[in-house]
Design an enzyme around this catalytic site. Sequence first.
Site, PDB file in Angstrom:
ATOM      1  N   TYR A  25     -16.814   5.276  13.965  1.00  0.00           N
ATOM      2  CA  TYR A  25     -15.517   4.689  13.601  1.00  0.00           C
ATOM      3  C   TYR A  25     -15.145   3.543  14.539  1.00  0.00           C
ATOM      4  O   TYR A  25     -15.377   2.388  14.241  1.00  0.00           O
ATOM      5  CB  TYR A  25     -14.412   5.764  13.534  1.00  0.00           C
ATOM      6  CG  TYR A  25     -13.213   5.255  12.758  1.00  0.00           C
ATOM      7  CD1 TYR A  25     -12.884   5.756  11.506  1.00  0.00           C
ATOM      8  CD2 TYR A  25     -12.440   4.210  13.253  1.00  0.00           C
ATOM      9  CE1 TYR A  25     -11.815   5.230  10.784  1.00  0.00           C
ATOM     10  CE2 TYR A  25     -11.377   3.680  12.540  1.00  0.00           C
ATOM     11  CZ  TYR A  25     -11.063   4.196  11.312  1.00  0.00           C
ATOM     12  OH  TYR A  25     -10.022   3.664  10.594  1.00  0.00           O
ATOM     13  N   GLY A  85       0.850  -1.201   0.000  1.00  0.00           N
ATOM     14  CA  GLY A  85       0.000   0.000   0.000  1.00  0.00           C
ATOM     15  C   GLY A  85       0.876   1.238   0.000  1.00  0.00           C
ATOM     16  O   GLY A  85       0.765   2.106   0.858  1.00  0.00           O
ATOM     17  N   ALA A 121      -2.563  -6.822  -4.129  1.00  0.00           N
ATOM     18  CA  ALA A 121      -1.761  -7.344  -3.009  1.00  0.00           C
ATOM     19  C   ALA A 121      -2.433  -8.502  -2.291  1.00  0.00           C
ATOM     20  O   ALA A 121      -1.789  -9.247  -1.566  1.00  0.00           O
ATOM     21  CB  ALA A 121      -1.496  -6.218  -2.003  1.00  0.00           C
TER      22      ALA A 121
HETATM   23  P1  NAI Z   1      -4.892   5.371   0.851  1.00  0.00           P
HETATM   24  O1  NAI Z   1      -6.189   5.052   0.207  1.00  0.00           O
HETATM   25  O2  NAI Z   1      -4.309   6.717   0.663  1.00  0.00           O
HETATM   26  O3  NAI Z   1      -3.788   4.295   0.375  1.00  0.00           O
HETATM   27  C1  NAI Z   1      -4.084   2.942   0.263  1.00  0.00           C
HETATM   28  C2  NAI Z   1      -2.983   2.194  -0.444  1.00  0.00           C
HETATM   29  O4  NAI Z   1      -3.409   0.842  -0.622  1.00  0.00           O
HETATM   30  C3  NAI Z   1      -2.657   2.722  -1.853  1.00  0.00           C
HETATM   31  O5  NAI Z   1      -1.275   2.608  -2.076  1.00  0.00           O
HETATM   32  C4  NAI Z   1      -3.397   1.745  -2.767  1.00  0.00           C
HETATM   33  O6  NAI Z   1      -2.844   1.622  -4.067  1.00  0.00           O
HETATM   34  C5  NAI Z   1      -3.209   0.474  -1.978  1.00  0.00           C
HETATM   35  N1  NAI Z   1      -4.167  -0.576  -2.330  1.00  0.00           N
HETATM   36  C6  NAI Z   1      -5.511  -0.574  -2.193  1.00  0.00           C
HETATM   37  N2  NAI Z   1      -6.014  -1.755  -2.619  1.00  0.00           N
HETATM   38  C7  NAI Z   1      -4.967  -2.503  -3.035  1.00  0.00           C
HETATM   39  C8  NAI Z   1      -4.826  -3.802  -3.563  1.00  0.00           C
HETATM   40  N3  NAI Z   1      -5.876  -4.600  -3.759  1.00  0.00           N
HETATM   41  N4  NAI Z   1      -3.580  -4.231  -3.887  1.00  0.00           N
HETATM   42  C9  NAI Z   1      -2.490  -3.449  -3.718  1.00  0.00           C
HETATM   43  N5  NAI Z   1      -2.566  -2.212  -3.185  1.00  0.00           N
HETATM   44  C10 NAI Z   1      -3.782  -1.755  -2.853  1.00  0.00           C
HETATM   45  O7  NAI Z   1      -5.071   4.995   2.412  1.00  0.00           O
HETATM   46  P2  NAI Z   1      -4.532   5.640   3.766  1.00  0.00           P
HETATM   47  O8  NAI Z   1      -5.545   6.589   4.256  1.00  0.00           O
HETATM   48  O9  NAI Z   1      -3.107   6.014   3.653  1.00  0.00           O
HETATM   49  O10 NAI Z   1      -4.663   4.366   4.733  1.00  0.00           O
HETATM   50  C11 NAI Z   1      -3.611   3.443   4.982  1.00  0.00           C
HETATM   51  C12 NAI Z   1      -3.819   2.820   6.345  1.00  0.00           C
HETATM   52  O11 NAI Z   1      -3.723   3.840   7.340  1.00  0.00           O
HETATM   53  C13 NAI Z   1      -5.193   2.165   6.527  1.00  0.00           C
HETATM   54  O12 NAI Z   1      -5.061   0.985   7.279  1.00  0.00           O
HETATM   55  C14 NAI Z   1      -5.945   3.206   7.336  1.00  0.00           C
HETATM   56  O13 NAI Z   1      -6.992   2.664   8.098  1.00  0.00           O
HETATM   57  C15 NAI Z   1      -4.826   3.718   8.226  1.00  0.00           C
HETATM   58  N6  NAI Z   1      -5.092   4.992   8.886  1.00  0.00           N
HETATM   59  C16 NAI Z   1      -5.604   6.070   8.207  1.00  0.00           C
HETATM   60  C17 NAI Z   1      -5.915   7.236   8.875  1.00  0.00           C
HETATM   61  C18 NAI Z   1      -6.497   8.413   8.160  1.00  0.00           C
HETATM   62  O14 NAI Z   1      -6.897   9.378   8.840  1.00  0.00           O
HETATM   63  N7  NAI Z   1      -6.538   8.407   6.846  1.00  0.00           N
HETATM   64  C19 NAI Z   1      -5.679   7.365  10.328  1.00  0.00           C
HETATM   65  C20 NAI Z   1      -5.055   6.227  10.921  1.00  0.00           C
HETATM   66  C21 NAI Z   1      -4.799   5.080  10.220  1.00  0.00           C
END
Ligand code: NAI
Length: 398
Positions: A237, A48, A113
Site C-alpha cells: 500500500y 464521491g 466528477a
Molecule cells: P468507495 O468506492 O466506497 O466510494 C467512492 C465514491 O466515489 C463513490 O461515491 C463513487 O460513486 C464515487 N466515484 C467513483 N468514480 C467517480 C466518478 N468518475 N465520478 C463521480 N463519482 C465517482 O470508496 P471509499 O473506500 O469510501 O474511498 C474514498 C476515499 O477514502 C479514497 O480516497 C480512499 O483512498 C480513502 N480511504 C479509504 C480507506 C479504506 O480503508 N477504504 C482508508 C483510508 C482512506
Amino acid sequence: MIQFKQNIRGNVALGINPVGLKQEVLNQINYVKNKGTYEGPKKVLIIGASSSYGLATRINLTFGAGADTIGVSFEKGPKNEKNLGTAGWYNNIAFKEAAEKEGLVAKNFVQDAFSHESKQEVIDYIKNEFGGKVDLVVYSLASGRRTDPDTKETYTSSIKAIGEPVVGPNINMQNEAFYTETLDPATDQEIHDTVKVMGGEDWELWMKALKEADVLADNVLTTNYSYLGTELNRPYYGGGTLGRAKADCDEKTENINELLRDINGKALIVVATAVTTKASSVIPFFPVYCIGLYKIMEEKGTHETPIMHQDRIYRDMIYGNNPEYDEIGRLRPDSWELDSDTQAKTKELILKLNQDNFNTDLTAYDLFYKEFSNLSGFMVDGYVEQEVTIDELKALKY
Ligand code: NAI
C-alpha cells in the site's frame, strides 16, 4: 416481487438489496442522531458521496451539523430484475429522502466528477440554487479509471507493489479460501497512471474551478481522505502505487493552500483508518490485515465503521476540540489503528492464520464479512423484508 440475492465473485459484490441499503442508510443516520447535534459547516459539497467514507461524511454533516449538501457520484440505476444497478444509486435516494424530511437540501449529481462539464454544472447549481457559496468541500473519490478532461485520454489505476514483488496471504470470500498471492511490481507507466487516477490532480482542478467561479466562502475548508497504514501493509500500500497516489495528494495540498490563501481557506489531508469498503476489499492482502486488525481493535473497543470514524473526525476533531495533526499538518484519526500495541498484536495474529482458522473466532472474519455484505444491503441490522417490483425501483428518483 424481486428476490434479492447476495452474489459475490472473489471479493467483489454483484447482487444488491435496495431495501437493505435504505435500512443501512437509516442505521447510519440514527447513529449520528443519537450523538446529538454539533456546530459545523452549513453548505457542503461532497465529491464521491454515495458510499462508504463519502456517504458517511454526508450523513454526519447533515444529521449532526444540519448542513445542506451537494453530492457528486457515479452510479447506475435499475434496468431490469437481473440488473438492479449499483448500491450507491439507492444510497443517494435513501439519503435524499431522509435529509429532505428534516427540511435540508440534498442535491445529487450522478455523473463523471472528473469532467469539466460536471464541475461547471455543480458551480452553476451553487450559484443559482445553493446560496452562492460552500464552506466545506470533501473529496472522497475512489475510482479505477479517469479520463483526463483536457486530453480525453483514459488512465487506469493499478494496485501494485513498487520495485520487488510482494508475496503474502489473501482471502477469497466467495469460496472462503485462504491462499498465497503474489503481487507483481508496477511498471513506471502503471505508477504514473495510478497517480493520474487516484492522486490529487482532480482535487486541485475542482478547487481551482470553484475558486475561479467565486463559490468558496471565506475560511473554506477542503478535506481529502488518505491512508498511510503501517509496516504490515506498506509493501503493497504505502510503498506501492496507491501510496504514490496518496503522496501526490499531500503535494497538491500545498498548491491548494496557496490557491486559498486570500480567502483564508485550508486544504486538509485526513489520514483515515482502514475500513471495509468496495475499494478496500479488492486490495490484495488487505482483507487479511483487516480481519486481524479488527479483532484486536474490537477487543480494545477501538474498531470503527465509516460512520463512526467520520463522526469522530468532524464532530470531535475538525469542528471539535480534539484534533491530532502530524508534523506536516495532516489530521491523524488513524492513531487508534496505528497504536503500537494494536499493531504488535495484529502482526502476531496474522502470522498464525491459515485455511483452517482464518474464518473462526480467532479473527474478525465474520465482522468483515458482515460489513462487506452491508455495503450491498445484506445482513443489515433492523432489516425487514419487503415486496418490491422493478417498476417501483425504476420510479425512485435521486
Ligand atoms: P468507495 O468506492 O466506497 O466510494 C467512492 C465514491 O466515489 C463513490 O461515491 C463513487 O460513486 C464515487 N466515484 C467513483 N468514480 C467517480 C466518478 N468518475 N465520478 C463521480 N463519482 C465517482 O470508496 P471509499 O473506500 O469510501 O474511498 C474514498 C476515499 O477514502 C479514497 O480516497 C480512499 O483512498 C480513502 N480511504 C479509504 C480507506 C479504506 O480503508 N477504504 C482508508 C483510508 C482512506
